[in-house]
Each structure stands twice: as structure tokens, then as C-alpha cells.
Write an enzyme that holds these catalytic residues in place. Structure first.
Site, PDB file in Angstrom:
ATOM      1  N   GLN A 101      -4.058   6.814  -0.951  1.00  0.00           N
ATOM      2  CA  GLN A 101      -2.594   6.769  -0.853  1.00  0.00           C
ATOM      3  C   GLN A 101      -2.139   5.320  -1.101  1.00  0.00           C
ATOM      4  O   GLN A 101      -2.933   4.374  -0.968  1.00  0.00           O
ATOM      5  CB  GLN A 101      -2.206   7.280   0.549  1.00  0.00           C
ATOM      6  N   ASN A 132      -0.647   2.956   0.346  1.00  0.00           N
ATOM      7  CA  ASN A 132      -0.839   1.873   1.323  1.00  0.00           C
ATOM      8  C   ASN A 132      -2.300   1.483   1.526  1.00  0.00           C
ATOM      9  O   ASN A 132      -2.575   0.463   2.156  1.00  0.00           O
ATOM     10  CB  ASN A 132      -0.292   2.285   2.696  1.00  0.00           C
ATOM     11  N   LYS A 133      -3.224   2.282   1.031  1.00  0.00           N
ATOM     12  CA  LYS A 133      -4.635   2.049   1.329  1.00  0.00           C
ATOM     13  C   LYS A 133      -5.201   0.891   0.482  1.00  0.00           C
ATOM     14  O   LYS A 133      -4.609   0.500  -0.531  1.00  0.00           O
ATOM     15  CB  LYS A 133      -5.429   3.343   1.102  1.00  0.00           C
ATOM     16  N   ASN A 134      -6.369   0.368   0.894  1.00  0.00           N
ATOM     17  CA  ASN A 134      -6.937  -0.814   0.218  1.00  0.00           C
ATOM     18  C   ASN A 134      -7.220  -0.551  -1.253  1.00  0.00           C
ATOM     19  O   ASN A 134      -7.128  -1.455  -2.066  1.00  0.00           O
ATOM     20  CB  ASN A 134      -8.229  -1.258   0.910  1.00  0.00           C
TER      21      ASN A 134
END
Ligand SMILES: *Cc1c(COP(=O)(O)O)cnc(C)c1O
Length: 388
Positions: free
Chosen positions: A184, A186-188
Site C-alpha cells: 500500500q 504508505n508502506k516502505n
């Protein structure tokens, strides 16, 4: 002094380079945009990344976790042990396959499920443990798998936030049972939306493929059969192309996140001392620079020592141009869960931390000066609201 308003710093922001934009254009021009050659390339690249374990991608992390539960054969009448401090997707997928989430309290230092309390929650119906690696910090993986083996339980790791995290030098996902990641925004590592599941063998991988596309298997040129109920959870080539480029940038992102986290600790301690706030019970994250991927930098507010609530602190920070987030309130406090008899007070540490946790900005494009500005602003706000 300048009176121009400083630029707003969101709590997170994805980074995309020109190569990523070019890779997307290439897919769009290729004439094949949904699941195809780029997905196959992304899955085989991920498989290599995870030490040649089978990997399949899905439309999002939620679908990935649900399919992991289905692959493990978990359904009606089964219990799955998990943590109340997670994105609600974790327990929602347990409910969605007809199983029952059993919440075990968290460890206040790691903010992850307290593995010492898991045994007491195991019943004859328990089929799996679903730990979450909050902010990218894994649990004690040796203890987790010893516990699972002892009680013959499956492990579905909600490693949504832990891409790039490690345990004793080994990548999360390169060992263990079923390991689920989210891509998603926002993930790294992001594909905008997406996720991947690391599986144990080709039989599991084939089953996961069926679940992600209507339960379908093809035979020969024109044969089709459906023998299980599947959904529509495939990842497109556009998303896969983004993922392949993100993977190349991951080491740079990771180094930057780690450096920013180190700076937060340093500046936070210095500023608290300078403000005479050393006795404030502000809880910083576990200072782990070997295992964590520093997905987030989260503090737990000393609300008992402040005459402001979390919402007020967030409002004050916003006025300074600093974005924050809440990850997460205890799931057991949501109406859907309360209606099923869960109570936040059943897991008191999770209840307190869910009420007091605050995510400060952390993303690779942030500068050192951003950390300084955020930390000084934050400590100033704590000082202003400190009870006498
Ligand atoms: C992001 C996330 C998920 C769900 O992933 P989506 O891709 O948003 O569906 C699940 N669990 C945790 C802990 C997450 O952070």
C-alpha cells in the site's frame, strides 16, 4: 526572522523516481496492462529476494492475508490468536473467513503481541497465530516458531509493515510459515496498492493462485474448472512495474529511514533535557537498528502528565505544519468488535497504548532539518501542556 509558513510535513509520503514513471509508461504502451509478464517478473524477483521461497502477489495486503488464511484451511469454528494493536484488516480477515480472532495483550516496549501470554490463550480450537510487526519491528521469531511447533499451530505473519526487516540477519519472509506483506502507498515498498505472500511450496502457491482468481484452473487450450470459491484479487502489471523499480531503490530508502530514526532519538533526548522534561514518561520506540525497517517512528504520550489529550497534541503539531497519525487504536474498541463481546479492557496495555500512541513523520525524502524541526516543535508542545 522569516514569517513564511514552513512547508507541511505529512506523516509519510511515497517516493517515485523517473525510472518508475518510465516503467509505468512502458507497461501502458505495451498493450498488456493487467496481470501478465511484469507480474511474473515481479514475483520471480521477490522469490529470489526471499531466498527462493514461492511468492504470489495480490491486489492489496488485506486480500493477501485473507488468502493466506484460506491456504492454511482456516475457517468456521477456528480460532486465530492475534494482537489488538494493528490495522483492523488483520482481524477483519479472520472474521471474513468465518474464524474467531482471539486478542492477546501486547508488550509495552515492542508494542507487538506479548508471546509470553500466547500459551494461556490457546484452546482446542486454536489453529493459528497471526502476529503483526508494528512499525516494522518483528517479534522474537525463535520464540514464535517454538510456540507454534509446540502447539501445532500455523503462523500467518502479518508482515504488512515489515518489508526489509530482519531477524538475526535473515530477511523477514525468507523463513517461517506464511508471510504476508502489503505494498500500500504508505508502506516502505509500494506498488500503490498491492501485497505479496511468501509460501512454503508449489501446492500452496497453486492454491493461492486459485483463490486470487475465482477458484479457476485451466486445462489445455480451452479447458476450465472451478473447484473452490475464489475472488478477484490479482495484481496488475502496472503495479508490478512500480514494485520492480521500488525494489531497486529499497536499500537507499532503508538507509535513509534508519538514519532519520537515529536522529530522532538523538535530538529528542537532547531537546527533552534542554526543556527540563527528563522526568516526563514519554515512551520512545524500541531502539532496534538491526531488525527494524523503521516503517514508522512512534511515541507513546505521557497523557497522565499532560493537561491535553492526543487530539490536542496533534492539532498543535498540525498548526506547526507537522502531520501525525494514529497507528492504531485497540481493535477491540470498534463497534463491530464490541458487539461481538470484545472489550478494550481485556487487554489493558493495548488499551493504554492505543489511546496514547502517536506516529511522527518518517519517510525517505525527509531531511535531517525536518527531524530537528518536528522534534523541537513536539517537545515545545509537551512543555506547554505539562501538568505542574
Ligand atoms: C497496511 C496494513 C495491512 C493491510 O494492507 P492493505 O494493503 O492496506 O490492504 C494489514 N496489516 C497491517 C499491519 C498494515 O499496516
Amino acid at each position: 526572522m522569516s514569517n513564511s509558513t514552513p512547508e507541511f510535513i505529512p506523516f509519510t509520503r511515497p517516493s517515485f523516481n523517473q525510472e518508475t514513471i518510465d516503467a509505468v509508461s512502458e507497461v501502458l504502451r505495451s498493450g498488456w496492462v493487467t496481470s501478465g509478464p511484469k507480474l511474473a517478473e515481479f514475483e520471480s524477483t521477490l522469490s529470489k529476494y526471499f531466498g527462493d521461497r514461492p511468492v504470489r502477489c495480490f491486489a492489496n495486503g488485506t486480500a493477501t492475508m485473507k488468502i493466506a488464511l484460506q491456504v492454511a484451511g482456516i475457517g468456521a469454528g477456528d480460532e486465530v490468536i492475534t494482537t489488538p494493536i494493528s490495522w483492523v484488516a488483520t482481524s477483519n480477515v479472520i472474521l471474513s473467513v468465518g474464524a474467531k480472532p482471539v486478542f492477546v495483550d501486547i508488550d509495552p516496549i515492542t508494542r507487538n503481541i506479548d508471546l509470553n501470554k500466547v500459551s494461556a490463550a490457546i484452546t482446542p480450537k486454536t489453529r493459528a497465530i497471526m502476529p503483526v510487526y508494528l512499525a516494522g519491528l518483528p517479534v522474537n521469531m525463535d520464540q514464535l516458531y517454538t510456540l507454534a511447533k509446540e502447539h501445532k499451530l500455523r503462523v500467518i505473519e502479518d508482515a504488512a509493515q515489515a518489508f526489509g526487516s530482519q531477524w538475526k540477519g535473515k530477511k523477514i519472509g525468507s523463513f517461517g510459515d506464511l508471510v504476508s506483506f502489503s505494498f500500500q502507498a504508505n508502506k516502505n515498498l509500494t506498488t500503490i496498492e498491492g501485497g505479496c505472500l511468501v509460501l512454503n511450496n508449489t501446492d500452496e502457491a497453486k492454491l493461492a493462485e486459485k483463490f486470487r482468481l475465482q477458484g479457476l484452473t485451466r486445462q489445455g487450450m480451452d479447458g476450465m474448472d472451478v473447484d473452490v470459491l475464489g475472488g478477484k484479487d490479482n495484481l496488475t502489471d502496472v503495479n508490478a512495474a512500480i514494485g520492480l523499480e521500488q525494489l531497486k531503490q529499497l536499500p537507499t530508502y532503508q538507509a535513509r529511514r534508519t538514519a532519520l530514526a537515529r536522529r530522532y532519538f538523538e535530538v529528542m533526548r537532547r531537546e527533552l533535557k534542554a526543556a527540563g522534561l527528563e522526568d516526563l514518561k514519554l515512551e520512545l520506540p524500541a531502539e532496534n537498528f538491526t531488525d527494524s525497517n523503521w516503517h514508522m517512528f512512534q511515541v507513546v504520550l505521557p497523557l497522565a502528565q499532560l493537561n491535553a489529550d492526543r487530539a490536542q497534541i496533534m492539532t498543535d503539531l498540525k498548526e506547526l505544519g507537522i502531520g501525525t497519525g494514529v497507528h492504531y487504536p485497540a481493535i477491540t474498541g470498534f463497534t463491530l468488535y464490541k458487539n461481538q463481546g470484545y472489550k478494550p479492557t481485556d487487554t489493558p496495555i493495548a488499551e493504554r497504548i492505543g489511546r496514547s500512541i502517536l506516529t511522527l513523520p518518517l519517510f525517505p525524502a525527509m531531511s535531517d532539518e525536518d527531524v530537528d524541526r518536528i522534534t523541537k516543535g513536539f517537545v515545545g508542545i509537551l512543555q506547554k501542556h505539562r501538568k505542574n
